[in-house]
Enzyme design. Sequence first.
Site, mmCIF file in Angstrom:
data_model
loop_
_atom_site.group_PDB
_atom_site.id
_atom_site.type_symbol
_atom_site.label_atom_id
_atom_site.label_comp_id
_atom_site.label_asym_id
_atom_site.label_seq_id
_atom_site.Cartn_x
_atom_site.Cartn_y
_atom_site.Cartn_z
ATOM 1 N N LEU A 122 0.837 -1.200 0.000
ATOM 2 C CA LEU A 122 0.000 0.000 0.000
ATOM 3 C C LEU A 122 0.874 1.254 0.000
ATOM 4 O O LEU A 122 0.693 2.153 -0.822
ATOM 5 C CB LEU A 122 -0.922 -0.021 1.238
ATOM 6 C CG LEU A 122 -1.776 1.233 1.498
ATOM 7 C CD1 LEU A 122 -2.766 1.463 0.360
ATOM 8 C CD2 LEU A 122 -2.553 1.108 2.822
ATOM 9 N N GLU A 360 1.927 -0.122 10.156
ATOM 10 C CA GLU A 360 0.492 -0.468 10.065
ATOM 11 C C GLU A 360 -0.387 0.614 10.687
ATOM 12 O O GLU A 360 -1.324 0.332 11.437
ATOM 13 C CB GLU A 360 0.231 -1.856 10.655
ATOM 14 C CG GLU A 360 0.789 -2.932 9.721
ATOM 15 C CD GLU A 360 0.390 -4.335 10.089
ATOM 16 O OE1 GLU A 360 1.288 -5.169 10.200
ATOM 17 O OE2 GLU A 360 -0.806 -4.594 10.263
#
Lengths: 377, 255
Positions: A122, A360
């Site tokens: 991502l 994260e």
Amino acid sequence: MYDLTQEEQLIIQSVREYAENVMAPAAKEADVTGEFPWEVINKGIELGLHALSIPEEYGGPGMSALMSAVISEELSKACAGMATTLGATGLSCYPVLIAGTDEQKKLYFDIIQSGKLGAFCLTEPGAGSDSGSVAATAVREGGEYVLNGNKTFITNGAVASVYTVFATVDRAKGLKGLSAFIVERDRAGVSVGKEENKMGIRASNTTDVIFTNVRIPAGHLLGKEGDGFKIAMKTLDSSRAGVGAQAVGICQAALEASIRYANERKQFGAPISANQGIQFMLADMAIQTEAARALVRHACRLQDAGQPYGKEAAMCKTFAGDTAMKVTTDAVQIFGGYGYSRDYPIEKLMRDAKIMQIFEGTNQIQRVVVAGHILRP
Amino acid sequence: MKIIVCYKWTLDEADIRVDAATRAVLKERAKYRISPYDRNAVECGVRLAGKSGGEVVALSVGTAELGNSAKDILSRGVTRLAWLGCQELEDADAAGTARALAAAARKIGDYDLIVCGEGSSDSYSQQTGPRLAELLDIPVVTCASEISLDGSRLTVKRKLEEGFEITETTLPALITVLPDINEPRIPGLKEILGASKKPAERFSAEDLGLDPETLKPLARRDSLLGTATDRRRIVLKGEGAAAELLTILKQEGFC
């Protein structure tokens, strides 16, 4: 733990044996050299520790969120870097679990279960916390998509055989253009860029991954075009407790090492654990570790019960990550000069802990998530 | 090929404590586990069967508590489990254990090889394997540190105090193995989750034609106390300390 089945207890017994006898002895060398410990990781793959969340109907162990967290904690206690490698494969599976068709699940999970690692792609140089700024593009051409773009800080970037990749089908649409795809590592145009020389979790592999005119079948799109942001957020919701559990594992390692050392180290004719100042530090470390663990497991139990858990997942990741930093800093203090020495395993814990506040979703972003939940009318 | 691997379900001695004042043995915190050398025996049988094909039957005898070992043992590569549970086997000695194992092995039948650990982690009498072989009237080779199988010929490298011995035997036979023989596998998630789907058969003493009374230990235990070593705590200081130390050592017969 009081609420585990016999199978779950046996699983933890196996995980502990692997962590203590296979991972821990290799941790120092991997930390010093930064070389990827394939032998250790392959053994973990053999045990199925990289594919915890793959459901039984796809041949996986179908571990609950709670069990995944307990396993992650045990592994991280031995080496947070190696635990990150195994955990990141699990992270890469979530977009498929969340939005994949039966065929896509078979495709992705078969690759993972044949003994391969996965990676979640991502982050980009210009899109960290701000996922809407993803610049990688996916252009539909007939029955295919053509992917172009650079991903950065990708855990398992160079060692994964398959990726879940986020790219935009229309930059003008911002978040609504973001889409998720399955991309195999061996497709033409996929290459691995610079490897990060990291402060901590050095046993894990973190690289750039570059997509240059990579052609993938249209059937590799997860969900619909524009579902990417939703899939990414759900993925990160699902994985946050796992990061919290990793942080708790680091805390536990620091706490146990500190207790041992405080009982052994003698100054002024007595173990330093006889000093109330040290006792209070150890007690605080234990209290904070237990509180972080309880919060992580609470979030997991909510998830397993099918109840909303996004807020608690963000809370536990933040609290456990911050706690790991605090507890490991105190552990270094208790070890004194030895804690600062690279000959002792304590400073590694402090370096490993730092990433728990960053990856994260930084702990600042987690607070945005929590605030969003509690301020919702 | 049918291989029987025997195991004992013992308390983990690392968690057994001795009360300092009363010397009472405190077992409350200790959990049962497969005796470590028996894990080597299981691994040995499973690897042999992997090479030559065939089944591996795990066999154990004990009280009803032994039932709790089923999932653990079945996650270690064996094909099935057979066990005898009866109260008379509580605190069984090697003779009673071997008698029970022999009856169960006969019931399983057609075995080519029986593998036992060299000794158990609790009593380590090293008797059960040889006694079992005697009762079954098959050859026994103890202290195995390496084995190879060629048809029905088994070559065993025995690790002895003063060196190694290579010996051969024909099957059926029984071997007792040392921990050097292999590194037991760590059961994977799928093996653990699949364990309950494997067959497990519980025998009663009657099923095996045994009179339970014959399984009881011959010796009676009146008490069980932990050992305590009382140190003299003699501290010698000053110039004459070395000479004084020598005198004491001589008095104690150390030199």
